[in-house]
Scaffold this active site. Structure first.
Site, PDB file in Angstrom:
ATOM      1  N   SER A  52      16.115  21.490 -16.254  1.00  0.00           N
ATOM      2  CA  SER A  52      14.907  22.262 -16.524  1.00  0.00           C
ATOM      3  C   SER A  52      15.302  23.509 -17.298  1.00  0.00           C
ATOM      4  CB  SER A  52      14.251  22.650 -15.200  1.00  0.00           C
ATOM      5  OG  SER A  52      13.473  23.812 -15.354  1.00  0.00           O
TER       6      SER A  52
ATOM      7  N   HIS B  58       0.839  -1.220   0.000  1.00  0.00           N
ATOM      8  CA  HIS B  58       0.000   0.000   0.000  1.00  0.00           C
ATOM      9  C   HIS B  58       0.867   1.260   0.000  1.00  0.00           C
ATOM     10  CE1 HIS B  58      -3.247  -2.771   1.241  1.00  0.00           C
ATOM     11  NE2 HIS B  58      -2.323  -3.271   2.039  1.00  0.00           N
TER      12      HIS B  58
ATOM     13  N   GLU C 167      10.244   8.427 -16.223  1.00  0.00           N
ATOM     14  CA  GLU C 167       8.884   8.868 -16.571  1.00  0.00           C
ATOM     15  C   GLU C 167       8.475   8.346 -17.941  1.00  0.00           C
ATOM     16  OE1 GLU C 167       8.104  13.162 -14.874  1.00  0.00           O
ATOM     17  OE2 GLU C 167      10.122  13.016 -15.689  1.00  0.00           O
TER      18      GLU C 167
ATOM     19  N   LYS D 175      16.964  21.899 -10.979  1.00  0.00           N
ATOM     20  CA  LYS D 175      16.270  20.640 -11.293  1.00  0.00           C
ATOM     21  C   LYS D 175      17.187  19.588 -11.915  1.00  0.00           C
ATOM     22  CE  LYS D 175      12.538  19.736 -10.865  1.00  0.00           C
ATOM     23  NZ  LYS D 175      11.336  20.016 -11.679  1.00  0.00           N
TER      24      LYS D 175
END
Ligand code: ARG
Length: 456
Positions: A276, A155, A289, A282
């Site tokens: 970024s 979970h 992803e 970043k």
């Protein structure tokens, strides 16, 4: 002029041409189409439908055409609807009347099915190899971090400590099933449709078993109509790739989580992260992803094809041309993900200290307390209650669980459970996450990986 111009008095409307031409995407099949045509030509020679001189001319003409494609110099003719017609047109251009014999006892229907099976057979092997490489990478990363452990989650809540190698091997087992499925699909792909003709075979004396053997197929088709209309092998390959994509997306999601400042279990190498355009600090895990995202189109390609196949009457229908782009796309995308994800894992620095701190969360020892009580003869449900009450008390009173346990069950054996790493070492049941069980599992996995490599 098209190859079927004999029957028609008007040329094809441009809008129909644009809708139906497939050369723009099926030219990637050229090598497999030529491979199939060469076997077909040898079959024609064996049947006495071309002489051995004609056979030699056709084979060398096909070699020339392959070289043109390889070099990027092949020129598409105005009426080349697809790669199959382009190659036949060029063969006739180069070899005259002999070239015009190449399509004897053959239809594009059995030709395209043959070509696509040859393509799919190779693609499956390549994907299986890429998957095995990723599996080996995960095993190696585990070995390089042999003592590293982290919390295992259910979970997405901390549950019990697990070795990193055990965690990574969980992914490897699912990838092993993907490879098994791919190799199984390859068996059913490996049946030759060549010789089925348009749908009903031919009156000419060809031998489909011979061309099947030349092409390395396990067998030739048994039913000519099934041979030209069956695309199960494409659907199966797309399913196997889609499920592989599901597994890769879960791994991607995990890397996204691990590399957040919140988890901070791992950092990917600079060569596997992106910056970024606006925010100078970043460092993004785009690779993970995209591994997560590509799954969407892999599943889409499978569902798209299944819907295309649904309700098609026997035998060949032009709808079947729509099998190609989803297949090409899924093959290409999954190979990209497999390669990049492997690189990302190899570039990864795992922060063993951070992960261990999270895994040494004292509350994770609750099950060990309960299991110790069970060892002393207490029924498990009762032991669960006792341990649960200790956890409840620790939380309510803002004290450490070790403290509460010391107060309540002042036995040195219980104190020792809180020594970092102890809980993990106790997980020794077969297939468990502790060091002993994990090393047995590694042996099993090594054997499985070399077995699967042997089947490539
Ligand atoms: N490009 C076509 C395909 O991919 C070739 C077969 C066309 N056959 C026909 N009878 N029109 O399916």
């Amino acid at each position: 002029m098209t190859l079927w111009a004999g029957r028609f008095s008007a040329s094809m409307d441009e809008t129909l041409w644009n809708l139906s031409e497939s050369f723009s995407f099926d030219q990637v099949l050229y090598a497999h189409d030529i491979q199939g045509s060469m076997a077909h030509v040898e079959g024609l020679a064996a049947a006495g439908l071309v002489t051995s001189d004609e056979c030699a001319t056709l084979l060398s003409t096909l070699e020339t055409i392959r070289a043109e494609f390889d070099a990027g110099t092949f020129e598409r003719g105005r009426s080349d609807e697809d790669v199959h017609m382009a190659i036949e047109r060029r063969a006739t251009e180069l070899a005259g009347d002999v070239g015009a014999k190449i399509h004897t006892a053959r239809s594009r229907n059995d030709q395209v099915a043959t070509t696509l099976r040859l393509f799919t057979r190779d693609a499956i092997t390549e994907i299986a190899r890429g998957t095995l490489d990723l599996m080996s990478t995960l095993v190696r990363v585990g070995q390089e971090n042999a003592a590293t452990y982290l919390p295992g989650y259910t979970h997405l809540q901390r549950a019990q400590p697990v070795l990193l190698t055990h965690h990574l091997q969980a992914h490897v087992w699912s990838l092993a099933r993907d490879v098994e499925r791919l190799l199984d699909a390859r068996r059913r792909t490996n049946v030759s449709p060549l010789g089925a003709g348009a749908l009903a075979g031919t009156s000419l004396p060809i031998d489909p078993a011979l061309t099947a053997r030349i092409l390395g197929f396990d067998a030739a088709f048994a039913n000519s109509m099934d041979a030209v209309s069956d695309r199960d092998f494409v659907a199966e390959a797309l399913f196997d790739v889609a499920l592989l994509g599901v597994h890769l997306s879960r791994m991607g999601e995990e890397l996204v989580l691990w590399t957040t400042s919140e988890f901070n279990f791992a950092t990917l190498g600079d060569d596997f992260t992106t910056g970024s355009s606006m925010l100078p600090q970043k460092k993004n895990s785009d690779v993970a992803e995209l591994a997560r995202a590509k799954c969407g189109r892999l599943v889409g390609n499978l569902t798209g094809l299944l819907v295309t196949l649904k309700g098609l009457p026997l035998s060949y229908n032009r709808d079947l041309q729509e099998d190609k782009e989803p297949l090409f796309d899924s093959v290409k995308q999954v190979l990209l993900v497999l390669a990049a994800l492997g690189g990302a894992y190899r570039s990864m620095t795992f922060h063993a200290d951070v992960a261990a701190r999270a895994a040494d969360d004292q509350l994770l020892v609750a099950i060990d307390i309960a299991e110790r009580l069970v060892g002393g003869g207490m029924p498990f449900r009762r032991a669960h209650e006792v341990a649960g009450a200790l956890v409840g008390r620790a939380i309510r009173e803002g004290r450490s669980l070790a403290d509460v346990v010391k107060d309540e069950l002042d036995v040195p054996e219980f104190a020792e459970l809180f020594v970092p790493g102890t809980s993990l070492a106790q997980r020794r049941s077969p297939g468990a996450s502790g060091p002993e069980a994990a090393s047995r599992q590694s042996d099993l996995l090594d054997a499985r990986i070399s077995e699967l490599r042997g089947e490539l």
